[in-house]
Scaffold this active site. Structure first.
Site, PDB file in Angstrom:
ATOM      1  N   GLU A   1      -1.594   8.689   7.190  1.00  0.00           N
ATOM      2  CA  GLU A   1      -1.560   8.187   5.811  1.00  0.00           C
ATOM      3  C   GLU A   1      -1.659   9.425   4.932  1.00  0.00           C
ATOM      4  OE1 GLU A   1      -1.202   5.189   4.517  1.00  0.00           O
ATOM      5  OE2 GLU A   1      -1.422   3.883   6.272  1.00  0.00           O
TER       6      GLU A   1
ATOM      7  N   TYR B   1      -8.484  -0.491   8.700  1.00  0.00           N
ATOM      8  CA  TYR B   1      -8.772  -1.919   8.843  1.00  0.00           C
ATOM      9  C   TYR B   1      -8.048  -2.453  10.073  1.00  0.00           C
ATOM     10  CZ  TYR B   1      -4.521  -1.734   5.881  1.00  0.00           C
ATOM     11  OH  TYR B   1      -3.302  -1.422   5.337  1.00  0.00           O
TER      12      TYR B   1
ATOM     13  N   ARG C   1       4.136  -4.957  11.007  1.00  0.00           N
ATOM     14  CA  ARG C   1       3.405  -6.115  11.533  1.00  0.00           C
ATOM     15  C   ARG C   1       4.324  -6.932  12.446  1.00  0.00           C
ATOM     16  NH1 ARG C   1       0.503  -3.458   8.888  1.00  0.00           N
ATOM     17  NH2 ARG C   1      -1.242  -4.038   7.525  1.00  0.00           N
TER      18      ARG C   1
ATOM     19  N   HIS D   1       7.534   1.622   5.455  1.00  0.00           N
ATOM     20  CA  HIS D   1       7.285   0.880   4.213  1.00  0.00           C
ATOM     21  C   HIS D   1       8.050   1.577   3.086  1.00  0.00           C
ATOM     22  CE1 HIS D   1       3.339  -0.597   6.188  1.00  0.00           C
ATOM     23  NE2 HIS D   1       4.267  -1.542   6.274  1.00  0.00           N
TER      24      HIS D   1
ATOM     25  N   HIS E   1       2.999   7.390   6.800  1.00  0.00           N
ATOM     26  CA  HIS E   1       2.793   6.394   5.752  1.00  0.00           C
ATOM     27  C   HIS E   1       2.117   7.053   4.550  1.00  0.00           C
ATOM     28  CE1 HIS E   1       3.248   2.851   8.586  1.00  0.00           C
ATOM     29  NE2 HIS E   1       3.052   3.844   9.438  1.00  0.00           N
ATOM     30  N   ALA E   2       1.814   6.258   3.531  1.00  0.00           N
ATOM     31  CA  ALA E   2       1.009   6.678   2.384  1.00  0.00           C
ATOM     32  C   ALA E   2       0.437   5.403   1.748  1.00  0.00           C
ATOM     33  CB  ALA E   2       1.874   7.430   1.364  1.00  0.00           C
TER      34      ALA E   2
ATOM     35  N   GLU F   1       6.774   4.120   0.107  1.00  0.00           N
ATOM     36  CA  GLU F   1       6.008   5.308   0.482  1.00  0.00           C
ATOM     37  C   GLU F   1       6.950   6.506   0.628  1.00  0.00           C
ATOM     38  OE1 GLU F   1       3.895   3.891   3.946  1.00  0.00           O
ATOM     39  OE2 GLU F   1       2.989   2.239   2.825  1.00  0.00           O
TER      40      GLU F   1
ATOM     41  N   ARG G   1       7.954  -3.021  -0.476  1.00  0.00           N
ATOM     42  CA  ARG G   1       7.315  -2.556   0.766  1.00  0.00           C
ATOM     43  C   ARG G   1       8.078  -2.972   2.021  1.00  0.00           C
ATOM     44  NH1 ARG G   1       1.921  -1.872   3.196  1.00  0.00           N
ATOM     45  NH2 ARG G   1       1.643  -3.222   5.015  1.00  0.00           N
TER      46      ARG G   1
END
Length: 437
Positions: A398, A376, A272, A196, A324-325, A199, A254
């Site tokens: 993260e 999630y 995704r 992303h 990630h972050a 990040e 992103r």
């Protein structure tokens, strides 16, 4: 000139006018995005009831907010920590709504432009102090990172081999560093950062990892063992087009930068787009959404190239680590469903030891667990794909922080963030050497 339509969303499908000016003001981000974020705010709220959830979702759609966390408005439910970036012209309406509805909120960033400028001034000063060598405590542009990779390939040929696995949508090379002592039939670890674009702490860590390996492998027995027994395939910037765009046009971009034939919105969420429960829960089918899954699995050349490489080498790659972050979490499969992975005890043990090692440095706490329950549910992720394709240890970090700075983690926090993360990664790697079949 103020940006028009700078915030992504269904109403912001056209090219912002300020971007046309940015083309003239490049290179680098010294132009500070042409003052695009003046007066913008980042606001946190935590809905306590279903009524508040419904109201917040509705106002967020109306005002076209840029969601920082969670990644999609569909994830917002009772108790969900929700951070939104709202443009100046929408912040008054949102604050008035929150006050009228008696929903508690906190302003995390009062003026986004000023926060960006603080970081930029610090970077300029730091770069001046470090012209003699590469500075690992500042954020670097894509061009700087790739030049650094070329330099290491020339100067550390005994431990590093640089190669490309393909090209991005916009034609940029997808470079990998292969790190380790040359040997046949060695097991390997894959590390990617920057899937992303916004990040930035991810690519900073990938560079830090390489630096630490080169500096300490002679003095540190653990690092020496790691490089003697394993190869590390390191991709400092996965989403090269998006990362470049986040430096030149939109700091909070992103997705990738691919075009869509039916919509003016660009890009796909590269996390995704993998062929594992593709475009199911936690992914969007709309090209203007930040979690857009793409027209089909592996539609993005960046994802396709990495998937092909991992497929080709999956017999030897025993761990997949993606950075990630932000959230301060260490996640493992599954992300797409609520279920326990077959080797749960081994993976959970590795995660537990890793977060404890991380915390031992500065006391920073990370939550850990299956992504679906800890963060999630999301389908089509690289971590789930790696696990389903035979890589037994698959993790997604993260990194810092939990929202105070969000995606604008100051450069002064690069060193502590990377130092503690380094311990976690070494811990997972040593666990792999001891336990993994």
């Amino acid at each position: 000139m103020k940006c028009l339509g700078k915030h992504r969303g269904r109403a912001a499908a056209f090219l912002p006018l300020c971007w046309l000016f940015l083309k003239i003001l490049q290179p680098g981000h010294s132009h500070l995005y042409n003052n695009c974020y003046a007066g913008d705010k980042v606001i946190r709220f935590i809905p306590k009831t279903e009524e508040e959830v419904y109201a917040l979702k509705k106002i967020s759609h109306q005002l076209k907010v840029d969601l920082w966390q969670p990644s999609s408005i569909s994830y917002v439910s009772e108790g969900t920590v929700t951070d939104v970036h709202i443009p100046q012209n929408g912040s008054r309406a949102l604050l008035a709504f929150l006050q009228e509805a008696n929903i508690q909120y906190k302003i995390l960033i009062e003026d986004l432009q000023k926060t960006l400028e603080k970081g930029s001034n610090l970077q300029t000063q730091r770069n001046r102090r470090s012209l003699s060598g590469y500075n690992y405590e500042v954020y670097h542009s894509l061009e700087e990172i790739q030049n650094w990779m070329h330099h290491l390939n020339k100067t550390h040929s005994d431990l590093i081999h640089m190669f490309s696995i393909g090209r991005s949508y916009e034609g940029r090379s997808l470079f990998i560093l292969k790190l380790g002592r040359r040997s046949r039939l060695k097991r390997a670890v894959w590390i990617d950062c920057g899937i992303h674009a916004r990040e930035w702490i991810g690519p900073a860590f990938c560079q830090w990892f390489v630096k630490e390996a080169l500096l300490t492998h002679k003095s540190d027995p653990a690092m020496r063992k790691m490089l003697n027994h394993l190869y590390f395939y390191i991709m400092p910037v996965f989403n090269v087009d998006g990362y470049h765009f986040s430096w030149t046009n939109d700091r909070f971009w992103r997705k990738t930068r691919s075009r869509n034939s039916r919509f003016r919105c660009r890009g796909v969420d590269a996390n995704r787009n993998w062929k594992v429960k593709w475009c199911d829960e936690g992914a969007s089918m709309h090209p203007c959404d930040d979690t857009y899954c793409g027209p089909f699995p592996e539609s993005e050349p960046e994802v396709k190239a990495v998937a092909n490489f991992l497929r080709k080498h999956r017999k030897h790659i025993r761990a997949y680590l993606s950075f990630h972050a932000y959230a301060q979490m260490l996640l493992y499969p599954y992300s797409y469903k609520y279920a326990t992975i077959p080797n749960f005890s081994c993976v959970e043990s590795a995660a537990y030891k890793a977060v404890n090692a991380l915390q031992s440095v500065y006391g920073v706490r990370y939550r850990y667990g299956p992504a679906s329950t800890t963060l999630y549910v999301s389908s089509g992720s690289s971590m789930d794909w790696a696990y389903k394709n035979g890589i037994p240890y698959a993790f997604a970090f993260e990194l810092r922080d939990t929202g105070h700075f969000g995606f604008l983690l100051p450069e002064m926090l690069i060193k502590p963030t990377c130092t503690e993360t380094m311990l976690a990664v070494k811990n997972i790697t040593m666990h792999l050497l001891k336990k993994c079949p």
